[in-house]
Motif scaffolding. Structure first.
Motif, PDB file in Angstrom:
ATOM      1  N   SER A 351       0.816  -1.215   0.000  1.00 37.48           N
ATOM      2  CA  SER A 351       0.000   0.000   0.000  1.00 37.48           C
ATOM      3  C   SER A 351       0.846   1.260   0.000  1.00 37.48           C
ATOM      4  O   SER A 351       1.982   1.276   0.494  1.00 37.48           O
ATOM      5  N   TRP A 353      -0.168   5.177   1.045  1.00 35.56           N
ATOM      6  CA  TRP A 353      -1.163   6.129   1.532  1.00 35.56           C
ATOM      7  C   TRP A 353      -0.509   7.492   1.677  1.00 35.56           C
ATOM      8  O   TRP A 353       0.563   7.617   2.284  1.00 35.56           O
ATOM      9  N   ARG A 380      -3.867   5.366  -1.990  1.00 37.37           N
ATOM     10  CA  ARG A 380      -4.887   6.314  -1.553  1.00 37.37           C
ATOM     11  C   ARG A 380      -4.266   7.689  -1.328  1.00 37.37           C
ATOM     12  O   ARG A 380      -3.165   7.796  -0.787  1.00 37.37           O
ATOM     13  N   VAL A 462      -1.051   5.531  10.958  1.00 32.42           N
ATOM     14  CA  VAL A 462      -1.961   4.681  10.186  1.00 32.42           C
ATOM     15  C   VAL A 462      -3.382   4.776  10.735  1.00 32.42           C
ATOM     16  O   VAL A 462      -4.351   4.942   9.974  1.00 32.42           O
ATOM     17  N   SER A 463      -3.527   4.684  12.046  1.00 35.94           N
ATOM     18  CA  SER A 463      -4.867   4.733  12.648  1.00 35.94           C
ATOM     19  C   SER A 463      -5.506   6.104  12.452  1.00 35.94           C
ATOM     20  O   SER A 463      -6.720   6.208  12.215  1.00 35.94           O
ATOM     21  N   GLU A 466      -6.762   6.257   8.861  1.00 36.20           N
ATOM     22  CA  GLU A 466      -8.000   5.490   8.708  1.00 36.20           C
ATOM     23  C   GLU A 466      -9.189   6.241   9.304  1.00 36.20           C
ATOM     24  O   GLU A 466     -10.294   6.210   8.747  1.00 36.20           O
ATOM     25  N   ARG A 467      -8.968   6.917  10.422  1.00 37.11           N
ATOM     26  CA  ARG A 467     -10.039   7.705  11.021  1.00 37.11           C
ATOM     27  C   ARG A 467     -10.401   8.898  10.141  1.00 37.11           C
ATOM     28  O   ARG A 467     -11.577   9.236   9.974  1.00 37.11           O
ATOM     29  N   LEU A 469     -10.291   9.060   6.981  1.00 34.54           N
ATOM     30  CA  LEU A 469     -11.046   8.600   5.811  1.00 34.54           C
ATOM     31  C   LEU A 469     -12.549   8.598   6.067  1.00 34.54           C
ATOM     32  O   LEU A 469     -13.349   8.722   5.129  1.00 34.54           O
ATOM     33  N   LYS A 470     -12.931   8.489   7.338  1.00 33.25           N
ATOM     34  CA  LYS A 470     -14.351   8.483   7.677  1.00 33.25           C
ATOM     35  C   LYS A 470     -14.987   9.865   7.512  1.00 33.25           C
ATOM     36  O   LYS A 470     -16.215   9.982   7.532  1.00 33.25           O
TER      37      LYS A 470
END
Length: 501
Positions: A351, A353, A380, A462-463, A466-467, A469-470
């Motif tokens: 990946s 990002w 992404r 990373v976390s 991901e958050r 992205l919401k």
């Protein structure tokens, strides 16, 4: 500001002579002015050609000079000259190189076998060390600071603890609430005998009042501006110090995307919520951050402060994760950060990002992202839904179709303004710092990033990604391409100017 006024006056004078000369001064005078203007443009075009710049940048400058001579000359005088870079930055690069060599020989560093890392990570770290010439540390502790509240809360606490010195370097520093709170601490510490050095970029902090700086200087704070030369033709305005560095007592450092201003605490109605990422550093890697600041300080003030009391951080507990502080700028033709970004993308196995407020890549980075996506990797890009600067925003959009077409997923952050500057590879390697994914950060600005390999901070990044992205909306190619023709024309024009941004 004086340089801008001078450039405007020169351009206006040329405009008057070029366009009015024929009618007012007669054909002879008009012809002379026309010949002079043509020779000026041709000479500048030849100079740009012989500088062997990036081809897209060369063509953009020549095209601008050819189509709009007066405007082109104005922008070249203000932004385009490279001879200042050759004269001044080569000397800085030589001085920096000697310092890094000396410190490598004289410092006692914790050595760690890279065999704990996978082959890709080992190769990346060897490359980054050759490009940046800064040590890789396995005795450093990092902590991700999410957004302004956590960042400034931590920074203020550490500043209050300072006993020996505070070194601070920012691109943008504002004399607002948070800026004044920090100023109060700097003044208090300077009066208490702490060595305080404060450096700001003259372009980024042009609105900083002289009275604000004078108050600090009168209290004993040493103040320096990067790019404060009054010589217009040196064109320092184009080479900006975009770094954000704080070092306290040689043991604690800060690096990341946040400048100093109330907007970074989400107090600006125009931007709303400000999403950003910063990082604190303790241990061995602080020494590198300190050296970068002290070399910048020496370059602007002539004061040499590379003494043991500034370069002996308390080592953090030895661990398996690697940390490297990487400077990059126009004083180094190795393009350290750009080439590290390229290597990270091309060596990814799973990946890629990316989060950036400005996306104006050169052909290498654009191609590497496309190839990664076509190879089946999860690529992404997190990008702001609304701009803080319209021209880079429009230029960034012009690159999206080529990426969307090959499967790159692009997400617009809608909760507020996204200013984080992150690149994450395979969920194990990340870089965080001041560099945007654009040509200005690659070629013109002084930047500083941290490269993190298998550290706990990578997992936090990373976390957070991901958050984030919401709070986004994914861009769909078919819908994106249904823009009105005028908007697409503006994006194309902005892209044409992107090598000059």
């Amino acid at each position: 500001m004086r340089r801008a006024i001078q450039a405007v006056l020169i351009a206006a004078l040329l405009f008057v002579f070029y366009y009015v000369g024929f009618g007012f001064f007669g054909k002879t005078a008009g012809t002379i002015v026309s010949i002079f203007s043509t020779l000026t443009v041709v000479s500048l075009g030849f100079m740009i050609f012989m500088e062997n710049r990036n081809p897209s940048s060369t063509m953009a400058w020549i095209l601008l000079l050819a189509l709009v001579p007066v405007v082109g000359l104005f922008f070249y005088l203000l932004f385009g000259q490279n001879y200042f870079k050759r004269r001044k930055f080569d000397k800085k690069a030589e001085q920096d190189s000697k310092i890094y060599e000396m410190l490598e020989e004289g410092s006692v560093r914790v050595q760690q076998d890279l065999s704990d890392l996978n082959p890709m990570q080992q190769q990346l770290l060897r490359l980054s060390q050759r490009l940046a010439r800064t040590p890789i540390s396995f005795s450093s502790e990092t902590r991700i600071l999410t957004n302004g509240k956590e960042t400034f809360s931590t920074l203020l606490q550490e500043l209050e603890k300072a006993k020996h010195h505070i070194h601070m370097e920012y691109y943008i520093y504002r004399a607002d609430d948070i800026g004044t709170r920090i100023q109060r601490i700097l003044i208090e510490k300077a009066k208490a005998g702490v060595h305080v050095r404060f450096m700001y970029d003259a372009w980024g902090s042009m609105q900083l009042p002289k009275s604000f700086l004078r108050e600090m200087a009168n209290a004993g704070v040493k103040v320096a501006a990067y790019g404060s030369s009054k010589a217009f033709f040196l064109s320092r305005v184009n080479f900006r110090n975009h770094r954000k560095i704080v070092v306290i007592d040689g043991n604690v450092g800060f690096i990341g995307g946040l400048n100093v201003g109330d907007e970074y605490l989400s107090r600006n109605a125009t931007y709303g919520f400000w999403r950003d990422t910063h990082m604190s550093v303790k241990g061995e890697a602080v020494r590198t951050l300190q050296i970068i600041f002290l070399q910048d300080w020496n370059y602007m003030t002539g004061e040499q402060v590379l003494e043991a009391e500034y370069l002996s951080p308390l080592l953090a507990e030895r661990n398996s994760g690697a940390v490297q502080i990487i400077p990059s700028g126009p004083d180094n033709d190795r393009r350290a950060l750009k080439n590290i970004f390229f290597s990270m993308i091309t060596s990814a196995q799973k990946s890629v990002w990316l989060a950036t407020p400005y996306f104006i890549p050169d052909e290498d980075i654009l191609t590497s992202l496309r190839v990664a996506a076509m190879s089946g990797l999860d690529v992404r890009i997190l990008f702001p839904a609304k701009p803080d600067k319209w021209l880079p925003f429009l230029a960034s959009h012009s690159y999206f179709p080529a990426l969307l077409d090959v499967g790159v997923q692009i997400y617009e952050y809608e909760k507020g303004f996204l200013h984080s500057k992150l690149l994450i590879i395979d969920g194990e390697v990340a870089t965080i710092g001041t560099a945007n994914m654009d040509m200005r950060s690659f070629h013109l600005n002084f930047e500083v990033n941290a490269l993190l390999v298998q550290t706990e901070s990578v997992q936090r990044i990373v976390s957070d990604f991901e958050r984030d992205l919401k709070s986004t909306k994914q861009i769909v190619l078919d819908k994106f391409m249904k823009k009105k023709i005028p908007e697409r024309i503006l994006e194309s024009l902005a892209r044409l100017m992107s090598p000059l941004l």
